[in-house]
Design an enzyme around this catalytic site. Sequence first.
Site, PDB file in Angstrom:
ATOM      1  N   HIS A  41      34.073  31.420  42.168  1.00 32.96           N
ATOM      2  CA  HIS A  41      33.194  32.282  41.377  1.00 32.96           C
ATOM      3  C   HIS A  41      31.862  32.313  42.104  1.00 32.96           C
ATOM      4  CE1 HIS A  41      36.188  31.026  38.418  1.00 32.96           C
ATOM      5  NE2 HIS A  41      35.875  32.109  37.726  1.00 32.96           N
ATOM      6  N   HIS A  85      40.263  42.302  36.475  1.00 35.51           N
ATOM      7  CA  HIS A  85      40.017  41.047  35.738  1.00 35.51           C
ATOM      8  C   HIS A  85      39.631  41.383  34.286  1.00 35.51           C
ATOM      9  CE1 HIS A  85      39.413  36.784  35.661  1.00 35.51           C
ATOM     10  NE2 HIS A  85      38.106  36.783  35.644  1.00 35.51           N
ATOM     11  N   HIS A 123      36.330  40.820  29.958  1.00 34.37           N
ATOM     12  CA  HIS A 123      36.501  39.400  30.248  1.00 34.37           C
ATOM     13  C   HIS A 123      36.738  38.589  28.977  1.00 34.37           C
ATOM     14  CE1 HIS A 123      35.813  35.452  32.207  1.00 34.37           C
ATOM     15  NE2 HIS A 123      36.208  36.095  33.280  1.00 34.37           N
ATOM     16  N   ASP A 153      36.300  35.678  41.557  1.00 36.58           N
ATOM     17  CA  ASP A 153      36.418  36.221  40.203  1.00 36.58           C
ATOM     18  C   ASP A 153      35.052  36.586  39.632  1.00 36.58           C
ATOM     19  OD1 ASP A 153      39.088  35.748  40.353  1.00 36.58           O
ATOM     20  OD2 ASP A 153      39.212  34.617  38.478  1.00 36.58           O
TER      21      ASP A 153
END
Length: 272
Positions: free
Chosen positions: A232, A136, A140, A85
């Site tokens: 991540h 995504h 964000h 991500d």
Amino acid sequence: MIEIVIPLLAAVALGGLGLRGWHLFRGPARSRVYLILRLVVVGLVTMLLVTVSVWRFSKSRRTQLFGGMVTRVETSEPVVALTFDDGPEAGDTEEILAILEAKGVQATFFVIGRALAENPAEGPRIVAAGHELGNHTYSHRQMLGVKYSTVKEEIEQTDALIRAAGYKGAIHFRPPYGKRFIVLPYYLHTHRRKTIYWNIEPESYSDIVGNSDLITAHVLENLTPGAIILLHAMGESRAATRQAVPGIIEGALAQGYQFVTVSELLEYTKTQ
Ligand SMILES: [Zn+2]
């Protein structure tokens, strides 16, 4: 369970609130101060319950109001998906891509639209290496209490950047912080898109996140067929994760697992 109990309590409290309000205007004048106090207390408790309920529900891995959600795939085949991500960021992307290439593994990158726009070379680099790009959002932001037009913009702007990077496959979506409530799932449902979550998240444990050996061990201990691993790998603070990736891949391959993209993993559901 908590997702059901809290709304029920909130409904009971709301019912009480309505009843009190009704009495307030029907009852004798002398009891009005007492009733107003009751109204305030019930109102505050209700607000608190509703807030806690929405918060818990927005993070639920078991259900959402609209559309399909995937946390893992039901399969007996030894396949798992590695997902990254955030980003892409220059430098860290190359480092991860080099690791994946060395191990001959495909992964899925849930990228942020703004980061794609700011690092225009990174998206095409990920695509050229044969990996999957997922959406995504553009900024964000937390997708709670957002307007439909905001959801549409966040998703469609990012889709356009993903396409501009040369990615041609299905673009799956993962909400920032894994959170959503009504509008986002509704948008995804009407656009026939699945919300992709995960079932292995080593970085969510404060005693694991900074230690690459512990990150690797956590993933390898929790692997099952159809698992979706969340990592991540972008940014200075994620060095431990980047260091953990080779060990995760080697360990999983040694256990007999094969890495596939999210789209490929979803195919295993259909053959059940
Ligand atoms: Zn994120």
